[in-house]
Structures are given as structure tokens and as C-alpha cells.
Design a protein around this motif. Sequence first.
Motif, PDB file in Angstrom:
ATOM      1  N   TYR A 176       0.814  -1.214   0.000  1.00 45.44           N
ATOM      2  CA  TYR A 176       0.000   0.000   0.000  1.00 45.44           C
ATOM      3  C   TYR A 176       0.847   1.264   0.000  1.00 45.44           C
ATOM      4  CZ  TYR A 176       0.749   0.602   5.068  1.00 45.44           C
ATOM      5  OH  TYR A 176       1.288   0.798   6.316  1.00 45.44           O
ATOM      6  N   LEU A 177       2.116   1.107   0.362  1.00 42.82           N
ATOM      7  CA  LEU A 177       3.013   2.255   0.382  1.00 42.82           C
ATOM      8  C   LEU A 177       4.424   1.794   0.065  1.00 42.82           C
ATOM      9  CD1 LEU A 177       3.069   5.362   1.108  1.00 42.82           C
ATOM     10  CD2 LEU A 177       3.964   4.620   3.326  1.00 42.82           C
ATOM     11  N   MET A 178       5.095   2.539  -0.784  1.00 44.15           N
ATOM     12  CA  MET A 178       6.500   2.323  -1.051  1.00 44.15           C
ATOM     13  C   MET A 178       7.211   3.662  -0.980  1.00 44.15           C
ATOM     14  SD  MET A 178       6.621  -0.600  -4.032  1.00 44.15           S
ATOM     15  CE  MET A 178       8.327  -0.984  -3.577  1.00 44.15           C
ATOM     16  N   GLY A 179       8.500   3.599  -0.720  1.00 36.92           N
ATOM     17  CA  GLY A 179       9.202   4.858  -0.605  1.00 36.92           C
ATOM     18  C   GLY A 179      10.702   4.709  -0.529  1.00 36.92           C
ATOM     19  N   TRP A 180      11.337   5.851  -0.438  1.00 34.50           N
ATOM     20  CA  TRP A 180      12.775   5.957  -0.317  1.00 34.50           C
ATOM     21  C   TRP A 180      13.115   6.712   0.960  1.00 34.50           C
ATOM     22  CZ3 TRP A 180      16.222   3.664  -3.598  1.00 34.50           C
ATOM     23  CH2 TRP A 180      15.730   3.218  -4.825  1.00 34.50           C
ATOM     24  N   TYR A 181      14.115   6.210   1.661  1.00 34.78           N
ATOM     25  CA  TYR A 181      14.667   6.857   2.839  1.00 34.78           C
ATOM     26  C   TYR A 181      16.171   6.936   2.670  1.00 34.78           C
ATOM     27  CZ  TYR A 181      10.086   6.050   4.888  1.00 34.78           C
ATOM     28  OH  TYR A 181       8.734   6.046   5.142  1.00 34.78           O
ATOM     29  N   ARG A 182      16.785   7.839   3.388  1.00 35.67           N
ATOM     30  CA  ARG A 182      18.227   7.969   3.284  1.00 35.67           C
ATOM     31  C   ARG A 182      18.836   8.213   4.656  1.00 35.67           C
ATOM     32  NH1 ARG A 182      18.774  13.844   0.178  1.00 35.67           N
ATOM     33  NH2 ARG A 182      18.275  15.174   2.005  1.00 35.67           N
ATOM     34  N   GLN A 183      20.090   7.829   4.772  1.00 35.39           N
ATOM     35  CA  GLN A 183      20.818   8.038   6.006  1.00 35.39           C
ATOM     36  C   GLN A 183      22.272   8.350   5.687  1.00 35.39           C
ATOM     37  OE1 GLN A 183      20.762   4.804   8.877  1.00 35.39           O
ATOM     38  NE2 GLN A 183      20.939   6.286  10.551  1.00 35.39           N
ATOM     39  N   ALA A 184      22.719   9.479   6.180  1.00 34.54           N
ATOM     40  CA  ALA A 184      24.104   9.875   6.042  1.00 34.54           C
ATOM     41  C   ALA A 184      24.853   9.514   7.317  1.00 34.54           C
ATOM     42  CB  ALA A 184      24.205  11.374   5.768  1.00 34.54           C
ATOM     43  N   PRO A 185      26.163   9.331   7.234  1.00 38.04           N
ATOM     44  CA  PRO A 185      26.942   9.004   8.429  1.00 38.04           C
ATOM     45  C   PRO A 185      26.741  10.027   9.540  1.00 38.04           C
ATOM     46  CG  PRO A 185      28.270   8.685   6.473  1.00 38.04           C
ATOM     47  CD  PRO A 185      27.005   9.356   6.026  1.00 38.04           C
ATOM     48  N   GLY A 186      26.447   9.534  10.729  1.00 37.28           N
ATOM     49  CA  GLY A 186      26.250  10.406  11.867  1.00 37.28           C
ATOM     50  C   GLY A 186      24.921  11.124  11.910  1.00 37.28           C
ATOM     51  N   LYS A 187      24.044  10.829  10.983  1.00 35.67           N
ATOM     52  CA  LYS A 187      22.754  11.499  10.934  1.00 35.67           C
ATOM     53  C   LYS A 187      21.627  10.489  11.031  1.00 35.67           C
ATOM     54  CE  LYS A 187      24.327  15.419   8.148  1.00 35.67           C
ATOM     55  NZ  LYS A 187      24.228  16.375   9.277  1.00 35.67           N
ATOM     56  N   GLN A 188      20.468  10.972  11.391  1.00 32.36           N
ATOM     57  CA  GLN A 188      19.294  10.136  11.518  1.00 32.36           C
ATOM     58  C   GLN A 188      18.712   9.821  10.144  1.00 32.36           C
ATOM     59  OE1 GLN A 188      16.493  11.861  14.228  1.00 32.36           O
ATOM     60  NE2 GLN A 188      15.499   9.926  14.682  1.00 32.36           N
ATOM     61  N   ARG A 189      18.131   8.640  10.024  1.00 27.88           N
ATOM     62  CA  ARG A 189      17.460   8.297   8.787  1.00 27.88           C
ATOM     63  C   ARG A 189      16.282   9.239   8.556  1.00 27.88           C
ATOM     64  NH1 ARG A 189      14.763   2.558   8.681  1.00 27.88           N
ATOM     65  NH2 ARG A 189      13.172   3.746   9.823  1.00 27.88           N
ATOM     66  N   GLU A 190      16.106   9.655   7.324  1.00 29.99           N
ATOM     67  CA  GLU A 190      15.047  10.591   7.027  1.00 29.99           C
ATOM     68  C   GLU A 190      14.266  10.171   5.793  1.00 29.99           C
ATOM     69  OE1 GLU A 190      16.337  14.504   5.964  1.00 29.99           O
ATOM     70  OE2 GLU A 190      17.914  13.790   4.619  1.00 29.99           O
ATOM     71  N   LEU A 191      13.047  10.633   5.758  1.00 25.52           N
ATOM     72  CA  LEU A 191      12.182  10.388   4.617  1.00 25.52           C
ATOM     73  C   LEU A 191      12.675  11.152   3.404  1.00 25.52           C
ATOM     74  CD1 LEU A 191       9.398   9.570   3.257  1.00 25.52           C
ATOM     75  CD2 LEU A 191       8.540  11.734   4.179  1.00 25.52           C
ATOM     76  N   VAL A 192      12.710  10.481   2.278  1.00 23.59           N
ATOM     77  CA  VAL A 192      12.956  11.137   1.006  1.00 23.59           C
ATOM     78  C   VAL A 192      11.643  11.315   0.261  1.00 23.59           C
ATOM     79  CG1 VAL A 192      14.133  11.023  -1.216  1.00 23.59           C
ATOM     80  CG2 VAL A 192      15.299  10.239   0.863  1.00 23.59           C
ATOM     81  N   ALA A 193      10.959  10.217   0.002  1.00 22.38           N
ATOM     82  CA  ALA A 193       9.703  10.272  -0.731  1.00 22.38           C
ATOM     83  C   ALA A 193       8.941   8.981  -0.536  1.00 22.38           C
ATOM     84  CB  ALA A 193       9.951  10.514  -2.226  1.00 22.38           C
ATOM     85  N   THR A 194       7.627   9.069  -0.596  1.00 18.81           N
ATOM     86  CA  THR A 194       6.776   7.885  -0.571  1.00 18.81           C
ATOM     87  C   THR A 194       5.742   7.990  -1.676  1.00 18.81           C
ATOM     88  OG1 THR A 194       5.233   8.835   1.052  1.00 18.81           O
ATOM     89  CG2 THR A 194       7.055   7.493   1.900  1.00 18.81           C
ATOM     90  N   ILE A 195       5.216   6.842  -2.050  1.00 24.38           N
ATOM     91  CA  ILE A 195       4.152   6.796  -3.043  1.00 24.38           C
ATOM     92  C   ILE A 195       3.196   5.679  -2.659  1.00 24.38           C
ATOM     93  CG2 ILE A 195       5.512   5.318  -4.598  1.00 24.38           C
ATOM     94  CD1 ILE A 195       4.119   6.830  -6.937  1.00 24.38           C
ATOM     95  N   THR A 196       1.909   5.974  -2.679  1.00 24.21           N
ATOM     96  CA  THR A 196       0.904   4.989  -2.322  1.00 24.21           C
ATOM     97  C   THR A 196       0.552   4.131  -3.521  1.00 24.21           C
ATOM     98  OG1 THR A 196      -1.043   6.323  -2.858  1.00 24.21           O
ATOM     99  CG2 THR A 196      -0.043   6.664  -0.690  1.00 24.21           C
ATOM    100  N   SER A 197      -0.250   3.109  -3.266  1.00 23.99           N
ATOM    101  CA  SER A 197      -0.698   2.240  -4.341  1.00 23.99           C
ATOM    102  C   SER A 197      -1.564   2.972  -5.353  1.00 23.99           C
ATOM    103  CB  SER A 197      -1.460   1.040  -3.773  1.00 23.99           C
ATOM    104  OG  SER A 197      -2.569   1.467  -3.003  1.00 23.99           O
ATOM    105  N   SER A 198      -2.134   4.096  -4.949  1.00 23.80           N
ATOM    106  CA  SER A 198      -2.911   4.923  -5.858  1.00 23.80           C
ATOM    107  C   SER A 198      -2.120   6.119  -6.383  1.00 23.80           C
ATOM    108  CB  SER A 198      -4.193   5.402  -5.185  1.00 23.80           C
ATOM    109  OG  SER A 198      -3.908   6.146  -4.015  1.00 23.80           O
ATOM    110  N   SER A 199      -0.794   6.071  -6.192  1.00 30.91           N
ATOM    111  CA  SER A 199       0.143   7.047  -6.750  1.00 30.91           C
ATOM    112  C   SER A 199       0.081   8.411  -6.097  1.00 30.91           C
ATOM    113  CB  SER A 199      -0.043   7.175  -8.268  1.00 30.91           C
ATOM    114  OG  SER A 199       0.254   5.951  -8.917  1.00 30.91           O
ATOM    115  N   ILE A 200      -0.357   8.473  -4.860  1.00 33.48           N
ATOM    116  CA  ILE A 200      -0.255   9.703  -4.096  1.00 33.48           C
ATOM    117  C   ILE A 200       1.156   9.792  -3.531  1.00 33.48           C
ATOM    118  CG2 ILE A 200      -1.101  10.988  -2.105  1.00 33.48           C
ATOM    119  CD1 ILE A 200      -3.784   9.571  -2.510  1.00 33.48           C
ATOM    120  N   THR A 201       1.798  10.922  -3.706  1.00 29.80           N
ATOM    121  CA  THR A 201       3.198  11.075  -3.324  1.00 29.80           C
ATOM    122  C   THR A 201       3.371  12.025  -2.157  1.00 29.80           C
ATOM    123  OG1 THR A 201       3.521  12.835  -4.957  1.00 29.80           O
ATOM    124  CG2 THR A 201       3.993  10.569  -5.645  1.00 29.80           C
ATOM    125  N   ASN A 202       4.477  11.833  -1.459  1.00 28.06           N
ATOM    126  CA  ASN A 202       4.860  12.696  -0.357  1.00 28.06           C
ATOM    127  C   ASN A 202       6.374  12.815  -0.372  1.00 28.06           C
ATOM    128  OD1 ASN A 202       4.368  14.231   2.104  1.00 28.06           O
ATOM    129  ND2 ASN A 202       5.293  12.504   3.187  1.00 28.06           N
TER     130      ASN A 202
END
Length: 115
Positions: free
Chosen positions: A32-58
Motif C-alpha cells: 500500500y506504500l513504497m518509498g525511499w529513505y536515506r541516512q548519512a553518516p552520523g545522521k538520523q534516517r530521514e524520509l525522502v519520498a513515498t508513493i501509495t498504491s494509488s500514486s499519491i506522493t509525499n
Amino acid sequence: QVQLVESGGGLAQPGGSLNLSCAASRSINTFYLMGWYRQAPGKQRELVATITSSSITNYGDSVKGRFTISRDNANNTVWLQMKRLNTEDTAIYSCNARSRFYMYWGRGTQVTVSS
């Protein structure tokens, strides 16, 4: 087991572009949801983008207007188009997929932005 395999990472210059792909081992319509997250050294993981099964993006605030997430249902692939990259985008980018009861992660792909 569900497999998520990221591809397309590498080295880019500031202002450049990269396209990341996340290939799933089963139909992405089952998530129902897929997305990308990223984490740099020494930093917290953060949201990059998500997309729902109906193609709603964030999008995360730091990438809005520069990155675009999309899905290719026929090829079970989610894409991340990354433009106007800067050094702050350097991180390991991981693909994420969520079904009703489970969350899956890819192994990640390194993106390095440097001149």
C-alpha cells in the motif's frame, strides 16, 4: 521472502542528476506504500519520498521540487529521479515497502555528491 533491490547509485557532481530504481520480487500492487529513505553518516534516517498504491506522493522538505518518485507497476519497480543534487544529498538510499502487516527494506545504494 520479499526482495527489494536498489540500483543506480553512484557519484554525481553538485547540480547533477541520478536515477535510482527499486525492483521488487513481487507485484508492487501488493504494497500500500513504497518509498525511499536515506541516512548519512552520523545522521538520523530521514524520509525522502513515498508513493501509495494509488500514486499519491509525499516528499521530505529537503528534496521537494528536486526529486520525483514514480512507480512502474508492470515492471514492479519504483523510481527516484534526483535532480539538482547537492552535497547534503550524500547518503545511503534505501527502498521501503509496506504491506498490511509487514515492512520490507532493500540493502541500500550509496549516493555520493562531490566535485
